[in-house]
Design a protein around this motif. Structure first.
Motif, PDB file in Angstrom:
ATOM      1  N   ASP A  75      -8.739  -8.169   1.211  1.00 17.04           N
ATOM      2  CA  ASP A  75      -9.919  -8.892   0.709  1.00 17.04           C
ATOM      3  C   ASP A  75      -9.656  -9.443  -0.698  1.00 17.04           C
ATOM      4  N   ARG A  82      -7.097   3.865  -4.474  1.00 16.77           N
ATOM      5  CA  ARG A  82      -8.373   3.814  -3.757  1.00 16.77           C
ATOM      6  C   ARG A  82      -8.531   2.577  -2.873  1.00 16.77           C
ATOM      7  N   TYR A  85       0.836  -1.196   0.000  1.00 17.40           N
ATOM      8  CA  TYR A  85       0.000   0.000   0.000  1.00 17.40           C
ATOM      9  C   TYR A  85       0.872   1.247   0.000  1.00 17.40           C
ATOM     10  N   GLU A 109      -7.160  -2.825   3.914  1.00 17.86           N
ATOM     11  CA  GLU A 109      -8.233  -3.790   4.162  1.00 17.86           C
ATOM     12  C   GLU A 109      -8.803  -4.355   2.847  1.00 17.86           C
ATOM     13  N   LYS A 110      -9.072  -3.474   1.903  1.00 14.62           N
ATOM     14  CA  LYS A 110      -9.623  -3.925   0.615  1.00 14.62           C
ATOM     15  C   LYS A 110      -8.607  -4.743  -0.165  1.00 14.62           C
ATOM     16  N   GLN A 120      -7.295 -12.281  -0.598  1.00 12.33           N
ATOM     17  CA  GLN A 120      -7.922 -13.532  -0.165  1.00 12.33           C
ATOM     18  C   GLN A 120      -8.684 -14.181  -1.319  1.00 12.33           C
ATOM     19  N   ASP A 121      -9.330 -13.363  -2.138  1.00 18.19           N
ATOM     20  CA  ASP A 121     -10.028 -13.929  -3.301  1.00 18.19           C
ATOM     21  C   ASP A 121      -9.038 -14.612  -4.242  1.00 18.19           C
TER      22      ASP A 121
END
Lengths: 288, 288, 288, 288
Positions: free
Chosen positions: A255, A247, A213, A251-252, A258-259
């Motif tokens: 996610d 953006r 990030y 956290e995103k 993980q996908d």
């Protein structure tokens, strides 16, 4: 798993030279098997290595499986200095899944399993946390809670070995957050598959998603690989990435990561169970 | 470039606090400009950093550009501790392309340029090899051959500086295979864009495609980034990957890598020319 | 859902003209709200349509929500002929999922829900088959089995309306294999999201995967869209594709298709719940 | 093209039954050729169709090419009811490119050609407009301007036939904006490759990009296919898509579409030249 009953698969690695395909297919044909899929790959026609995967139907085979293997070992294999292995669909592979607290990879595997999309019996799930016990047992699969005591990893590895050795063909690390010892790994050569995040560039140290990030990467990825003693350096089986932008919060990003992890690990596991992976030194040949 | 004549773009970076958007849009509106695009991003509403890009139409602006900037600098910017910059479409950005022998990135840029897809004037192409002179001059663009003498890189950098300093707004390294000195780079802060290959994992040292091949990676990639003194560590602007398998020879991997490089570099250059990139420390915010 | 407590979102559609952003942001700022995200888009600065999504924090708002809306309706909206809507995070949206026998989309939504990744309360699952009752109730969600009698679809739609009308904000067709009547659809304008397969070229009639297989397509896809009376013609929210080759059996194509469907539908649902979708005639503007 | 000198490729289509691979590889091996790549695919082991592509080295072949073909035709082919074809790398395929005004596909092919990435001789470029004459001749390739008179397409097709018939192996429609007659097409069975845009859903009629824009599609695509008499219905060779959002103007969508078109057409052409495509009814088997 009826669709596997009459199927066998032969994997071959040898130095490339003329006549390999002809010899092997001739041999199989002469014993009444019907080759349904043949994939081969040669690093170089002159002096390279040759890899082949054959899938064949056994109902009209004119000898027993042991006799076929004996004949192959005597007649074909030595001529080409082959390393080879035949697996039979009727011998369902048994899988153990190791997991900690993150359940995304586990859930994906269990869900595919339930739908009949994994050619395996999931023999057990082992975790160093008790959290996922109920989720696993809802599928009728034994769950073993084996905590890892600080400074005594050996005990937990010993307990896992007792449960698994000789009883499973594949160990899947579905976000198992403990580093396995070289000794433990040596009990399951090319039988442990792990999933971990990957970035461009790579980030070492803690909290790689934060590093990614802060570096403003535009892609995040994950890699499924065989586990060897050296951490995260094992042969790569599958990789993929997803786009991110400024953006995406950490956290995103996680996610999305993980996908990626659940899809990539599931593919690697499927390919293992379908004998699609041949190890060549430190790399894999995957006949998708 | 008629489509740029009446366009201006304002880029802003500042600490986030309430009222920024209202103040800026109010200010512009009160001077008769019509905002056509507004992108903003905040790392955190409380104590974060705020980034904004506005594109606006100037035909009905009620004061001159210098007057607008003076007013903005006095009335708005100090209130929010803004770093800001306005660029005007009418001031066409001038670009220099540096290239060695590989022509794929250069050709892509020249082709886009010819079709009017790059909002720039390509002022010159500089190379340390004479090979591409004819290709470049066919586009009516000056080509400068500046060889790099072993042990005397300074002379060639000096020659390039004389050609470029104050005369170009953007320097594109379209596979320029020389490492630029920190001193040279310091003349073009956030004005040099480079493209290089990227892998999961990263490979250091010579012939990374061979290393990637031998490691059996399943993805190859490329990264466009700003050039800073530390090699290949500058802020990332754009990245992408392509799938490979064991069937890809090193040669084929390189072909694929070149396709990635030309697309990714072209996108990064477009975004730069359209003022879509804001630097935030060592990362970029790209308002695509 | 604590992260939503203080959040509100304003969606605006109006003819584009100068001053919209300034007026809106000024208005909000003057009432003490802090805008955290602003996305806008104009089809054309002259005579086009303007779309805007603002997300803002309400803890320091100086008036009540109804007062804010009243003021906006009187002071700002008429000046620009706005269609607009404010939604408040504190008013959790309620979702109903309709499903038949295929469970992949349902399972994905339930799993995301359990992990707190969907900003909604799943109020109920309705199915025309009893098969998935247990799976749903394991999540503590009411399951209603409403069979569809041949020739009397009206009765089942009536039963569903009684359960849902006024009690849910969003209806997700997670592979619900019944065609809903225009009358039923009219009770939930822009509130029903469906997922269906998509191909290049499109195939009409039965068994589209077989048709795609026989045509030898190299891509299969899926589309999430709003449901309108005309079948599968509603505004597109999200689409994606996956590569296939001749090696993909119809069965494998369907597996891949299901993976696409669950991801795409989940994204469309997330965007709906986060007020990221604005309908513009028969198309959607999605501020991802 | 030295890398092709000693290469030959055998393509086979026949009903699947046991022993095909063994017979073919045995036959080739017995004549001293070295198989370097073998790809095969069967739609079904029982009663399905079988497709195979072999690439082999001919330097040690013990008979002449015609003798090999004669033997194969007598000994192997009839036993399995094979359709088959051997092509020799030494017989360089000749390509004609047909183009109108858009040059993106043409430029990509010429650029790949110049770099030695296309295994062909580009024998000529034919256009119904004179615009691209200079660009083509710069590569040393003959350019023929054959205008199409309204109401007399026959004359131009006749002129093209005289230039091409018997002189080219492949005709590439690189955005040639004229519809070819069924009669013309019948002179080049499975030898004409076209590229056209593709959307989800499909749009018929004029200006499909405008329709796609107005429908708000999230993906645009392109398809390379063999040309048959029925317009745009020929067997698909390759497809790909790119993501778009509401932010993409029609102009930007077209730019993206052109990028897709040049890549996809170039891949289809490469595969044709490398004998990787087998036609199976109205679909293609592509051994990538």
């Amino acid at each position: 798993m009826d669709h596997l009953k009459n199927i066998a698969r032969l994997l071959i690695t040898c130095p490339d030279k003329p006549g390999i395909v002809a010899s092997v297919t001739n041999f199989l044909y002469s014993h009444g098997v019907n080759i349904t899929t043949l994939d081969q790959y040669s690093t170089d026609a002159e002096g390279g290595n040759f890899f082949m995967r054959l899938e064949f139907q056994t109902p009209h085979m004119d000898i027993s499986a042991p006799a076929l293997e004996k004949a192959f070992a005597e007649v074909i294999a030595p001529k080409f200095e082959m390393q080879w292995h035949i697996s039979y669909g009727a011998n369902i592979k048994r899988t153990a899944i190791l997991v900690s607290r993150f359940d995304h990879c586990l859930q994906e595997l269990l869900w595919l399993y339930k739908r009949g999309k994994l050619d395996t019996e999931i023999a057990m799930v082992i975790s160093n946390h008790p959290d996922l016990k109920e989720d696993v047992e809802a599928y009728g699969i034994p769950f073993h809670y084996i905590p890892v005591k600080k400074g005594d990893k050996g005990a937990s590895e010993q307990a896992m070995l007792e449960l698994m050795e000789g009883k499973v063909d594949l160990v899947v690390l579905a976000r198992y957050m403990q580093i396995l010892s070289g000794d433990f790994v040596s009990h399951f050569p090319q039988q442990i598959i792990n999933i971990h995040h990957s970035f461009l560039p790579a980030f070492v140290g803690a909290d790689p998603y934060r590093q990614a990030y802060e570096k403003g990467v535009k892609l995040i990825g994950a890699t499924a690989h065989y586990v060897i003693e050296e951490l995260d350096a094992g042969p790569i089986i599958e990789q993929d990435v997803a786009r991110v932008s400024h953006r995406h919060s950490i956290e995103k990003m996680k996610d999305l990561g993980q996908d990626l992890e659940r899809t990539i690990l599931a593919n690697a596991v499927k390919w293992y169970l379908e004998d699609r992976i041949i190890l060549a030194g430190n790399k894999t040949i995957v006949f998708e």
